[in-house]
Design a protein around this motif. Structure first.
Motif, PDB file in Angstrom:
ATOM      1  N   LEU A   1      -5.809   1.730  -0.687  1.00 17.38           N
ATOM      2  CA  LEU A   1      -7.054   1.732  -1.458  1.00 17.38           C
ATOM      3  C   LEU A   1      -7.806   3.042  -1.274  1.00 17.38           C
ATOM      4  N   ILE A   2      -8.001   3.445  -0.039  1.00 24.03           N
ATOM      5  CA  ILE A   2      -8.798   4.655   0.199  1.00 24.03           C
ATOM      6  C   ILE A   2      -8.033   5.907  -0.231  1.00 24.03           C
ATOM      7  N   ALA A   3      -6.712   5.885  -0.114  1.00 18.93           N
ATOM      8  CA  ALA A   3      -5.935   7.044  -0.577  1.00 18.93           C
ATOM      9  C   ALA A   3      -6.088   7.226  -2.081  1.00 18.93           C
ATOM     10  N   GLY A   4      -5.971   6.125  -2.832  1.00 25.49           N
ATOM     11  CA  GLY A   4      -6.107   6.211  -4.283  1.00 25.49           C
ATOM     12  C   GLY A   4      -7.496   6.635  -4.704  1.00 25.49           C
ATOM     13  N   ILE A   5      -8.521   6.033  -4.105  1.00 24.91           N
ATOM     14  CA  ILE A   5      -9.906   6.373  -4.456  1.00 24.91           C
ATOM     15  C   ILE A   5     -10.216   7.825  -4.087  1.00 24.91           C
ATOM     16  N   ALA A   6      -9.777   8.246  -2.898  1.00 20.38           N
ATOM     17  CA  ALA A   6     -10.051   9.622  -2.462  1.00 20.38           C
ATOM     18  C   ALA A   6      -9.406  10.640  -3.401  1.00 20.38           C
ATOM     19  N   ARG A   7      -8.160  10.408  -3.804  1.00 23.94           N
ATOM     20  CA  ARG A   7      -7.500  11.334  -4.723  1.00 23.94           C
ATOM     21  C   ARG A   7      -8.199  11.356  -6.078  1.00 23.94           C
TER      22      ARG A   7
ATOM     23  N   PHE B   1       0.799  -1.232   0.000  1.00 21.88           N
ATOM     24  CA  PHE B   1       0.000   0.000   0.000  1.00 21.88           C
ATOM     25  C   PHE B   1       0.830   1.279   0.000  1.00 21.88           C
ATOM     26  N   ASN B   2       2.012   1.262   0.562  1.00 21.90           N
ATOM     27  CA  ASN B   2       2.745   2.505   0.801  1.00 21.90           C
ATOM     28  C   ASN B   2       3.653   2.880  -0.370  1.00 21.90           C
ATOM     29  N   ASP B   3       3.053   3.097  -1.530  1.00 24.57           N
ATOM     30  CA  ASP B   3       3.795   3.445  -2.737  1.00 24.57           C
ATOM     31  C   ASP B   3       2.864   4.222  -3.666  1.00 24.57           C
ATOM     32  N   PRO B   4       3.336   5.299  -4.304  1.00 28.33           N
ATOM     33  CA  PRO B   4       2.454   6.109  -5.154  1.00 28.33           C
ATOM     34  C   PRO B   4       1.895   5.343  -6.356  1.00 28.33           C
ATOM     35  N   TYR B   5       2.673   4.433  -6.946  1.00 30.72           N
ATOM     36  CA  TYR B   5       2.175   3.673  -8.090  1.00 30.72           C
ATOM     37  C   TYR B   5       1.127   2.647  -7.663  1.00 30.72           C
ATOM     38  N   VAL B   6       1.318   2.080  -6.485  1.00 30.20           N
ATOM     39  CA  VAL B   6       0.326   1.151  -5.945  1.00 30.20           C
ATOM     40  C   VAL B   6      -0.968   1.900  -5.643  1.00 30.20           C
ATOM     41  N   MET B   7      -0.849   3.039  -4.969  1.00 33.06           N
ATOM     42  CA  MET B   7      -2.033   3.842  -4.659  1.00 33.06           C
ATOM     43  C   MET B   7      -2.739   4.293  -5.939  1.00 33.06           C
ATOM     44  N   ALA B   8      -1.959   4.669  -6.942  1.00 32.23           N
ATOM     45  CA  ALA B   8      -2.555   5.116  -8.207  1.00 32.23           C
ATOM     46  C   ALA B   8      -3.331   3.994  -8.874  1.00 32.23           C
TER      47      ALA B   8
ATOM     48  N   GLY C   1     -11.781   4.647  -8.313  1.00 32.24           N
ATOM     49  CA  GLY C   1     -12.478   5.923  -8.175  1.00 32.24           C
ATOM     50  C   GLY C   1     -12.873   6.515  -9.510  1.00 32.24           C
ATOM     51  N   LEU C   2     -11.984   6.416 -10.498  1.00 23.86           N
ATOM     52  CA  LEU C   2     -12.314   6.918 -11.836  1.00 23.86           C
ATOM     53  C   LEU C   2     -13.501   6.165 -12.418  1.00 23.86           C
ATOM     54  N   GLU C   3     -13.512   4.844 -12.244  1.00 18.24           N
ATOM     55  CA  GLU C   3     -14.619   4.036 -12.762  1.00 18.24           C
ATOM     56  C   GLU C   3     -15.931   4.391 -12.074  1.00 18.24           C
ATOM     57  N   LEU C   4     -15.867   4.660 -10.776  1.00 16.01           N
ATOM     58  CA  LEU C   4     -17.089   5.030 -10.053  1.00 16.01           C
ATOM     59  C   LEU C   4     -17.686   6.320 -10.614  1.00 16.01           C
ATOM     60  N   LEU C   5     -16.861   7.306 -10.874  1.00 16.14           N
ATOM     61  CA  LEU C   5     -17.364   8.577 -11.401  1.00 16.14           C
ATOM     62  C   LEU C   5     -17.914   8.425 -12.820  1.00 16.14           C
TER      63      LEU C   5
ATOM     64  N   PRO D   1      -0.912  10.891   4.885  1.00 16.13           N
ATOM     65  CA  PRO D   1      -1.204  12.297   4.559  1.00 16.13           C
ATOM     66  C   PRO D   1      -2.371  12.461   3.594  1.00 16.13           C
ATOM     67  N   VAL D   2      -2.516  11.528   2.652  1.00 12.28           N
ATOM     68  CA  VAL D   2      -3.629  11.610   1.703  1.00 12.28           C
ATOM     69  C   VAL D   2      -4.950  11.397   2.426  1.00 12.28           C
ATOM     70  N   VAL D   3      -4.978  10.379   3.282  1.00 16.78           N
ATOM     71  CA  VAL D   3      -6.199  10.093   4.044  1.00 16.78           C
ATOM     72  C   VAL D   3      -6.539  11.264   4.959  1.00 16.78           C
ATOM     73  N   LYS D   4      -5.545  11.792   5.629  1.00 11.36           N
ATOM     74  CA  LYS D   4      -5.767  12.918   6.544  1.00 11.36           C
ATOM     75  C   LYS D   4      -6.337  14.120   5.814  1.00 11.36           C
ATOM     76  N   ASP D   5      -5.878  14.352   4.593  1.00  8.77           N
ATOM     77  CA  ASP D   5      -6.284  15.531   3.823  1.00  8.77           C
ATOM     78  C   ASP D   5      -7.627  15.357   3.124  1.00  8.77           C
ATOM     79  N   LEU D   6      -7.930  14.137   2.658  1.00  8.15           N
ATOM     80  CA  LEU D   6      -9.069  13.955   1.762  1.00  8.15           C
ATOM     81  C   LEU D   6     -10.220  13.119   2.300  1.00  8.15           C
ATOM     82  N   VAL D   7      -9.983  12.275   3.279  1.00  7.73           N
ATOM     83  CA  VAL D   7     -11.045  11.384   3.774  1.00  7.73           C
ATOM     84  C   VAL D   7     -11.862  12.106   4.837  1.00  7.73           C
ATOM     85  N   ASP D   8     -13.177  12.021   4.708  1.00  3.31           N
ATOM     86  CA  ASP D   8     -14.066  12.793   5.572  1.00  3.31           C
ATOM     87  C   ASP D   8     -14.277  12.169   6.943  1.00  3.31           C
ATOM     88  N   GLU D   9     -14.227  10.839   7.014  1.00  2.00           N
ATOM     89  CA  GLU D   9     -14.542  10.167   8.277  1.00  2.00           C
ATOM     90  C   GLU D   9     -14.016   8.738   8.228  1.00  2.00           C
TER      91      GLU D   9
END
Length: 402
Positions: free
Chosen positions: A181-187, A146-153, A159-163, A242-250
């Protein structure tokens, strides 16, 4: 912070290589909850979970030379299969460290994709430490779960598919382990739809993200055995946090009975086999863990790799949680016909006997008494109360076994 363009690149890279999983409306649960609910069925993904997205994106982003020494990783199961499948697809050697408690089904599946499996450690974190040591000593490329930008991406392509499938999306519930998972989807979602509410769900047995968010920095949390073994992580990632802290609501927690009931409900109502980690979003909704929800809501069913032996235990726990199953210990007079009379009284209460065990030899029993363990099929919590009251009114001494 995770770059949105990495997610767009991942979507292009993964196209036709991973399954674009179905987004289905959950009609029964929509009526029960009073809001339009959808499931993103990553349990139907190739390898049975979302993890293939991140693993394959990471590996196809690397120079070929970087893969020449093979890849190595650690996983409780789903990431292991994602890495093993991706390595096989790319013709790369893979070694996977898994906790000793990993369900056999996940071990066998990983080996079937051609990876070498090493069982080490009591949990993911111990297996991960061992894998990192081996990577440093042997020169294989480490693929972090999980702790890698390419993995998160890679995970963010969900998230793109959901939208694309649900442009007027209002809320998304996402399981949290290490946070990839949540970091990638949130971004992916917040970049263009900042109003969408992103809600993370953890097992109460492994609440590392919620505790870290409350303190404002990463904490290592003690973990306990959980049906949601796929998200049982002691320490979240320093890149995911940091991504979760910035973008996840709850971020909310669910307990084991709630997870078990969600697994059984998905199986019964939607004919979907989902593992514990994948069912936590629905568990949170069914038990009111998230307040003030409105609008179109998606629960990400992150995986379906549940061990066959575990299913029987989960179904029993789910039925108990739903009030569909009752275990009783009843004391009877040791005389002919006593068991038949007990069966008749149970029938009067409209409960169905599933299993009955008659013990006349227990040392704890007074002379002239016998003990019966009986398991009943019931119709809910109210019916259980009626059954117990009817037996007590009929003169039986009994104990409800939890």
């Amino acid at each position: 912070m995770l770059d949105y363009n990495l997610i767009l690149d991942a979507a292009h890279r993964l196209k036709k290589r991973v399954r674009r999983t179905e987004l289905i409306q959950a009609h029964h649960f929509s009526e029960q909850l009073g809001l339009p609910l959808y499931f993103k069925c990553e349990n139907l993904q190739r390898t049975g979970a979302f993890k293939i997205r991140g693993a394959l994106n990471f590996m196809t982003s690397q120079p070929r030379q970087a893969l020449s020494g093979g890849v190595i990783t650690a996983s409780a199961g789903n990431h292991a299969q994602g890495v093993a499948f991706s390595a096989d697809l790319l013709g790369v050697k893979a070694t996977v460290y898994m906790p000793e408690s990993t369900p056999p089904q996940k071990v066998f599946a990983t080996r079937d994709y051609g990876a070498t499996v090493v069982l080490e450690g009591k949990n993911f974190d111990e297996a991960c430490s061992a894998a990192l040591r081996e990577a440093e000593a042997g020169g294989a490329l480490f693929v972090h779960p999980f702790n890698d930008p390419y993995v998160m991406a890679g995970q963010g392509t969900i998230g793109l598919e959901l939208l694309e499938d649900l442009p007027d999306l209002a809320n998304v519930l996402v399981p949290i382990g290490g946070g990839g998972l949540i970091a990638g989807i949130a971004r992916a979602i917040k970049e263009t739809h900042p109003h969408v509410r992103i809600i993370g769900v953890e097992s109460a047995a492994a609440p590392s993200m919620q505790l870290s968010l409350k303190k404002g920095h990463i904490l290592t949390a003690p973990i306990m055995a959980s049906l949601a073994d796929g998200i049982a992580v002691k320490t979240v990632g320093d890149q995911t946090f940091p991504v979760v802290k910035d973008l996840v609501d709850e971020v909310v927690l669910v307990d084991e009975e709630e997870i078990a009931l969600a697994i059984v409900s998905l199986l019964e109502r939607n004919k979907l086999m989902v593992e514990g980690a994948g069912a936590v979003g629905l568990a949170a909704l069914l038990n009111g863990r998230v307040k003030r929800l409105s609008g179109k809501t998606v629960a990400v069913l992150s995986g379906g790799n549940i061990d066959v032996k575990t299913i029987a235990v989960v179904v029993e726990r789910g039925l108990l949680a739903a009030g569909r199953y009752l275990k009783l210990k009843v004391e009877l007079d040791d005389v002919p016909g006593a068991l038949a009379r007990l069966s008749a009284v149970i029938a009067e209460a409209r409960a169905n006997i599933s299993i009955i065990t008659h013990d006349r030899r227990s040392k704890s029993l007074p002379i002239g008494k016998t003990e019966v363990l009986v398991e009943l099929e019931t119709r809910g919590a109210e019916h259980i109360q009626d059954v117990v009251k009817h037996l007590e009114k009929s003169g039986y001494l009994l104990e409800v076994i939890r």
